[in-house]
Design an enzyme around this catalytic site. Structure first.
Site, short mmCIF file in Angstrom:
data_model
loop_
_atom_site.label_atom_id
_atom_site.label_comp_id
_atom_site.label_asym_id
_atom_site.label_seq_id
_atom_site.Cartn_x
_atom_site.Cartn_y
_atom_site.Cartn_z
N GLY A 1 106.44 71.84 22.00
CA GLY A 1 106.26 70.54 22.63
C GLY A 1 107.48 70.06 23.41
CB ALA B 1 112.06 67.17 13.94
N GLY B 2 109.40 65.24 14.66
CA GLY B 2 108.61 64.10 14.21
C GLY B 2 107.19 64.53 13.91
CE1 TYR C 1 104.99 59.67 15.38
CE2 TYR C 1 103.86 58.01 16.70
CZ TYR C 1 104.67 59.13 16.61
OH TYR C 1 105.18 59.70 17.76
N PRO D 1 108.60 58.13 24.31
CG PRO D 1 108.67 60.39 23.77
CD PRO D 1 109.02 59.04 23.23
N GLY D 2 105.43 58.10 26.02
CA GLY D 2 104.02 57.76 25.92
C GLY D 2 103.23 59.03 25.63
#
Ligand code: NAD
Length: 245
Positions: free
Chosen positions: A20, A88-89, A157, A187-188
């Site tokens: 990603g 990282a998420g 989240y 980010p969108g």
């Protein structure tokens, strides 16, 4: 006069670097001359091979950012780092009426919030000693707006990302006197594995489309570069107009 972005000679460590937005950041950073260390729970060996085949310098570390000891081991193995992208998420889609919802809540907080702090604790103090460094935290539109684009779940989240947005300011104030710049990107909706199954109503999006990972990674690279030398404690909204604070 040269005006291009340049990361030559920089060692950039990217968490969640296997896929990603993290992988796009790795490709762009290497293209700008950086060497990269990729930290991920999955093996980023394939991307490392790709980057090396293109003439880049890259290594992979398998580690869970929620595990402080594992992050400390990566810090010892990686050597001096000029910039960290705490990317990282996780966002497990959920139902907060479920009995086991707290388990998901704690895991999201451990990865997204504690994981960011584990990286800050491991990598910022050595930067303070060297009086130079960058630390970029990846937040989210959802933490800015208090909603996800596609659905109204994922309260864990949203809380975690609002938390890291506040931490950007806390870390920036703490780090600026040492010459270290801490900033964030929110980010969108972006086409990554996290959104593989998403089928959003694009007619509601101002640009009529989701973003590509590279469209998040370029602003990250800018924040890592010397061109961003007076940006400190900022959250940069990179969301295609989906949220305008
Ligand atoms: N894709 C989007 O629309 C979007 C929008 C806003 C914010 N974000 C944020 O951008 C960041 C990157 O997301 P992405 O869309 O590229 O997701 P992704 O799932 O494609 O990539 C995330 C990477 O992080 C790794 N990872 C997960 N848990 C980890 C852990 N505990 N330790 C180390 N690595 C771990 C995964 O293995 C994966 O390689 C995340 O913080 C996410 O919350 C994404």
């Amino acid at each position: 006069m040269k005006h291009n972005l340049d990361l030559a000679g920089r060692h950039v460590l990217i968490t969640g670097g296997a896929g990603g937005i993290g992988a796009a950041t790795a490709r762009i950073s290497v293209g700008l001359g950086a060497r990269v260390s990729l930290v991920d729970v999955v093996d980023a060996g394939g991307l490392v091979a790709e980057l090396r085949a293109a003439g880049g310098d890259a290594v992979a570390h398998v580690a869970d950012v929620a595990d402080r000891a594992a992050v400390e081991r990566v810090a010892a193995a990686a050597g001096p780092v000029d910039a960290v992208v705490a990317n990282a998420g996780i966002c497990p889609h959920d139902d907060w009426t479920a009995d086991d919802w707290e388990d998901a809540f704690h895991r999201v907080m451990d990865v997204n919030v504690l994981g960011t702090l584990n990286c800050a604790r491991a990598f910022l103090p050595p930067m303070y000693q060297r009086k130079r460094g960058r630390f970029v935290v990846i937040g989210s539109l959802s933490g800015r707006a208090g909603r996800l684009m596609a659905h109204d779940q994922a309260a864990h989240y949203i809380a975690s990302k609002a938390g890291v947005h506040a931490l950007v300011k806390w870390l920036a104030r703490r780090s600026a006197p040492h010459g270290i710049l801490v900033n964030g990107i929110a980010p969108g909706p972006t086409r990554t594995a996290a959104f593989t199954n998403a089928n959003p109503d694009l007619s509601a999006y101002p640009l009529g489309r989701m973003g590509d990972p590279e469209e998040i990674a370029w602003p990250i690279a800018f924040l890592l570069s010397e061109r961003a030398s007076y940006i400190c404690g900022a959250m940069l909204d990179v969301n295609g107009g989906n949220y305008m604070p």
